[in-house]
Design a protein around this motif. Sequence first.
Motif, PDB file in Angstrom:
ATOM      1  N   ASP A   1       0.831  -1.207   0.000  1.00 20.28           N
ATOM      2  CA  ASP A   1       0.000   0.000   0.000  1.00 20.28           C
ATOM      3  C   ASP A   1       0.865   1.257   0.000  1.00 20.28           C
ATOM      4  O   ASP A   1       0.528   2.259  -0.644  1.00 20.28           O
ATOM      5  CB  ASP A   1      -0.913   0.024   1.230  1.00 20.28           C
ATOM      6  N   THR A   2       1.989   1.191   0.719  1.00 20.40           N
ATOM      7  CA  THR A   2       2.888   2.349   0.757  1.00 20.40           C
ATOM      8  C   THR A   2       3.572   2.534  -0.594  1.00 20.40           C
ATOM      9  O   THR A   2       3.831   3.662  -1.010  1.00 20.40           O
ATOM     10  CB  THR A   2       3.941   2.203   1.868  1.00 20.40           C
ATOM     11  N   PHE A   3       3.867   1.426  -1.282  1.00 17.72           N
ATOM     12  CA  PHE A   3       4.511   1.520  -2.593  1.00 17.72           C
ATOM     13  C   PHE A   3       3.560   2.129  -3.625  1.00 17.72           C
ATOM     14  O   PHE A   3       3.960   2.967  -4.442  1.00 17.72           O
ATOM     15  CB  PHE A   3       4.961   0.142  -3.078  1.00 17.72           C
ATOM     16  N   VAL A   4       2.295   1.698  -3.584  1.00 22.15           N
ATOM     17  CA  VAL A   4       1.295   2.244  -4.509  1.00 22.15           C
ATOM     18  C   VAL A   4       1.074   3.722  -4.230  1.00 22.15           C
ATOM     19  O   VAL A   4       1.032   4.551  -5.145  1.00 22.15           O
ATOM     20  CB  VAL A   4      -0.026   1.453  -4.396  1.00 22.15           C
ATOM     21  N   ARG A   5       0.937   4.078  -2.954  1.00 19.51           N
ATOM     22  CA  ARG A   5       0.733   5.484  -2.581  1.00 19.51           C
ATOM     23  C   ARG A   5       1.895   6.366  -3.023  1.00 19.51           C
ATOM     24  O   ARG A   5       1.705   7.463  -3.564  1.00 19.51           O
ATOM     25  CB  ARG A   5       0.569   5.572  -1.059  1.00 19.51           C
ATOM     26  N   ALA A   6       3.127   5.874  -2.825  1.00 20.71           N
ATOM     27  CA  ALA A   6       4.311   6.666  -3.161  1.00 20.71           C
ATOM     28  C   ALA A   6       4.559   6.734  -4.662  1.00 20.71           C
ATOM     29  O   ALA A   6       5.272   7.623  -5.135  1.00 20.71           O
ATOM     30  CB  ALA A   6       5.534   6.082  -2.459  1.00 20.71           C
ATOM     31  N   GLY A   7       3.996   5.785  -5.404  1.00 22.29           N
ATOM     32  CA  GLY A   7       4.228   5.750  -6.844  1.00 22.29           C
ATOM     33  C   GLY A   7       5.402   4.884  -7.250  1.00 22.29           C
ATOM     34  O   GLY A   7       5.732   4.794  -8.431  1.00 22.29           O
ATOM     35  N   SER A   8       6.051   4.219  -6.279  1.00 18.99           N
ATOM     36  CA  SER A   8       7.185   3.355  -6.612  1.00 18.99           C
ATOM     37  C   SER A   8       6.722   2.039  -7.234  1.00 18.99           C
ATOM     38  O   SER A   8       7.478   1.396  -7.949  1.00 18.99           O
ATOM     39  CB  SER A   8       8.041   3.083  -5.378  1.00 18.99           C
ATOM     40  N   PHE A   9       5.491   1.629  -6.927  1.00 21.31           N
ATOM     41  CA  PHE A   9       4.869   0.501  -7.632  1.00 21.31           C
ATOM     42  C   PHE A   9       3.969   1.105  -8.696  1.00 21.31           C
ATOM     43  O   PHE A   9       2.940   1.707  -8.389  1.00 21.31           O
ATOM     44  CB  PHE A   9       4.074  -0.382  -6.669  1.00 21.31           C
TER      45      PHE A   9
END
Length: 316
Positions: free
Chosen positions: A43-51
């Motif tokens: 969820d943190t990766f999606v939010r940050a845009g790294s995923f």
Amino acid sequence: MKAAYIEKNGPASTIKVGQLPIPELKSDEILVKVKAVSVNFVDTFVRAGSFKTKQEFPFVIGRDAVGTVSAIGRDVSQFKTDDLVWTNSMGYDGRMGTSSELVAVPEARLFHAPKVDPIKLVASVHSSATAAIVLSDVLQVESNHRILIEGGAGHVGTKFIELAKSLGLEVVTTSNPKDFEKLQHLGTDKTFDYHEPIQGNYDYIVDTSGKVNLQNNLDHLNLYGKIALITAPKDNQFDFQVRQMYTKSQSINGFVISHATLKQIQSAGKILNDNFEAGRLLTDEILTMPLDQAAKAQQLLEDHQTKNQRIVLTVE
């Protein structure tokens, strides 16, 4: 409806909690009144845009949820109003997330919830589904074989232990010695200190930490053996002897649940429900927080301040 959402990719501080329109229900969707949502690293990766994944802003965060059916689309046949249900594949690939009072979930991605604690269930589904798919579909394990689970005391490691035992495997784990008793209670046949060199030979090895030298694992892998990686070392590099690997017909498999097929998700859902009903996969330590603290929850996770607890946001 109240929702935790972002209007652009960025740090945890970009998460807002406020009112968004109730989703419009498609014919194959179920409107779920959300009880609780788990918070995962992805969820943190999606939010940050790294995923990198398809998103429409404002974008509701969150992947997994448990709740009750509020309304159903005209083509829905397997659910009815007030059913207790769960999902674990929202919040990416163009699908809106689950951290809201109401979420529209495709029927194919929704599961009936057995009569267990819904908070424990939603805390479990992300790591449990990962373990289920790796064992049944990626490694295609067979009973009466031997598996080494490295990092057995972590959230996903414990799920691998319980599922592997239920599939008839001999389970060996590595962990901190302080966790030996816990892992033995879950069904581990042998426990080893993760600081020590690998001992024994295995048909399957699962590296949950990304901290084990790949060549060391290959050295302890049997003919036709399989390794599954669900993470990577910090330097993103592994060295191994290619000739040894291919002449022993060994294989190295990577897996992230974000790329699981719908068929894999559905198969895992049945496996999870069968195990939930048997009282397995529900042992996580849980930190509950209200939806209003969604930004704080993700920041705690990123700062590794959760003390091995699973964070669950309560919506009701």
